[in-house]
Design a protein around this motif. Structure first.
Motif, PDB file in Angstrom:
ATOM      1  N   UNK A 134       0.834  -1.208   0.000  1.00 27.08           N
ATOM      2  CA  UNK A 134       0.000   0.000   0.000  1.00 27.08           C
ATOM      3  C   UNK A 134       0.868   1.258   0.000  1.00 27.08           C
ATOM      4  N   UNK A 135       0.514   2.195  -0.839  1.00 22.72           N
ATOM      5  CA  UNK A 135       1.294   3.431  -0.922  1.00 22.72           C
ATOM      6  C   UNK A 135       0.769   4.405   0.128  1.00 22.72           C
ATOM      7  N   UNK A 136       1.182   4.124   1.368  1.00 24.35           N
ATOM      8  CA  UNK A 136       0.796   4.947   2.499  1.00 24.35           C
ATOM      9  C   UNK A 136       1.927   4.939   3.519  1.00 24.35           C
ATOM     10  N   UNK A 137       1.959   5.933   4.377  1.00 21.88           N
ATOM     11  CA  UNK A 137       3.099   6.116   5.281  1.00 21.88           C
ATOM     12  C   UNK A 137       3.233   5.006   6.315  1.00 21.88           C
ATOM     13  N   UNK A 138       2.199   4.223   6.532  1.00 22.13           N
ATOM     14  CA  UNK A 138       2.276   3.116   7.486  1.00 22.13           C
ATOM     15  C   UNK A 138       2.956   1.889   6.894  1.00 22.13           C
ATOM     16  N   UNK A 139       3.158   1.876   5.583  1.00 13.93           N
ATOM     17  CA  UNK A 139       3.844   0.752   4.947  1.00 13.93           C
ATOM     18  C   UNK A 139       5.353   0.879   5.171  1.00 13.93           C
ATOM     19  N   UNK A 140       6.028  -0.260   5.149  1.00 10.68           N
ATOM     20  CA  UNK A 140       7.471  -0.288   5.380  1.00 10.68           C
ATOM     21  C   UNK A 140       8.169  -1.168   4.355  1.00 10.68           C
ATOM     22  N   UNK A 181       4.512   9.946  -4.091  1.00 12.83           N
ATOM     23  CA  UNK A 181       3.411   9.822  -3.132  1.00 12.83           C
ATOM     24  C   UNK A 181       3.440  10.844  -1.999  1.00 12.83           C
ATOM     25  N   UNK A 182       4.473  11.668  -1.957  1.00 14.30           N
ATOM     26  CA  UNK A 182       4.528  12.726  -0.957  1.00 14.30           C
ATOM     27  C   UNK A 182       4.445  12.200   0.467  1.00 14.30           C
ATOM     28  N   UNK A 183       3.579  12.792   1.266  1.00 14.02           N
ATOM     29  CA  UNK A 183       3.450  12.399   2.676  1.00 14.02           C
ATOM     30  C   UNK A 183       2.937  10.971   2.847  1.00 14.02           C
ATOM     31  N   UNK A 184       2.350  10.410   1.803  1.00 14.20           N
ATOM     32  CA  UNK A 184       1.831   9.044   1.885  1.00 14.20           C
ATOM     33  C   UNK A 184       2.882   7.989   1.520  1.00 14.20           C
TER      34      UNK A 184
END
Length: 285
Positions: A134-140, A181-184
């Motif tokens: 997922x292209x979100x900041x919680x992904x690692x 994706x910037x901040x995400x």
């Protein structure tokens, strides 16, 4: 920013059958993460998956994968995604080490093996897994490197080359994700353990030599401790995860005082290693 809660997250780990990968899988299972365990030795993975399920993992998959073979990587990722749908955290851990001076190398083919595993093994698995992260900041996106990825270390020329390459790869990938994706953007985490008491360091590639430099396991970090440090870096989403203030200091000052840091590293290796060059190898019984 609050530390990431890994409970319920889907985590793919390469090199999961032993050492850091195995201990990290068990630690994540205790935290309630779902784990997809990749390595070549399926029987060990199946035992580990059973352990993870007995802890707190709702899903624990054992998937055979040779990260140096792209069809194997593609098939393994496909199997993981069929079960988990997405990969919230990917830990690219598979690797191998060496223990000889460059001028003592007799067979360079071991270098081909090392670079294929340590560098392309990262890219191969990530290539097929990337669409399902997922292209979100919680992904690692987590790569297990080494202190040898931030400073030069004796007996490790091609190993250092592989780890420095991985750092460049991750730095570039991080900029691409931020631009797209910037901040995400998913966090790209590079963890840099010192020497850890695992098979990676006790089964170093010999490059044609009879023996390799051996480290004193009493000076090594236990793999369980390494797993805890790596999980901490994952939860915090740090760029570079170093294990101690000394390693942070070495990393920070390396470009400012390279000769001084070189001497510190050389002295440290002489204290922690036995090698033919040092004349302190144990005699054969």
């Amino acid at each position: 920013m609050a530390a990431l809660d890994v409970a319920g997250k889907n985590v793919l780990i390469t090199g999961a059958s032993a050492g850091i990968g195995r201990d990290l899988a068990l630690l994540l299972a205790r935290q309630g993460a779902n784990v997809a365990l990749l390595a070549r030795r399926l029987e060990l993975l199946e035992d580990l998956a059973a352990e993870c399920s007995a802890l707190n993992s709702k899903v624990a998959l054992a998937v055979r994968c040779d990260v140096t073979e792209r069809p194997s990587c593609q098939a393994a990722v496909q199997k993981v995604v069929e079960e988990l749908k997405q990969i919230d955290i990917i830990v690219l851990n598979a690797g191998m080490s060496m223990g000889c001076y460059f001028e003592d190398i007799k067979d360079l083919s071991d270098g081909d093996k090392m670079l294929s595993l340590n560098v392309m093994g990262v890219a191969n698995v990530l290539h097929y897994a990337f669409p399902f992260i997922p292209k979100e900041s919680a992904s690692r996106i987590v790569v297990i490197s080494s202190v040898a990825g931030v400073v030069g270390v004796p007996f490790r020329t091609l190993y250092c080359a592989s780890k420095w390459a991985v750092h460049g790869f991750c730095a570039s990938l991080r900029t691409e994700l931020l631009e797209a994706y910037g901040d995400k953007a998913p966090k790209v985490v590079v963890s840099c353990p010192p020497e850890v008491a695992t098979g990676l360091n006790t089964n170093r590639l010999k490059f044609g030599n009879d023996v390799t430099a051996q480290f004193n396991e009493e000076t090594a970090v236990p793999s369980t401790v390494a797993a805890e440090k790596i999980l901490e870096s994952i939860r915090e989403g740090v760029r570079i995860g170093l294990f101690s203030r000394v390693h942070q200091w070495l990393h920070s000052l390396y470009n400012c005082f390279p000769s001084y840091i070189d001497k510190i590293v050389i002295d440290g290796v002489k204290k922690s290693h036995r090698a033919p060059r040092y004349g302190n190898m144990p005699s054969k019984m």
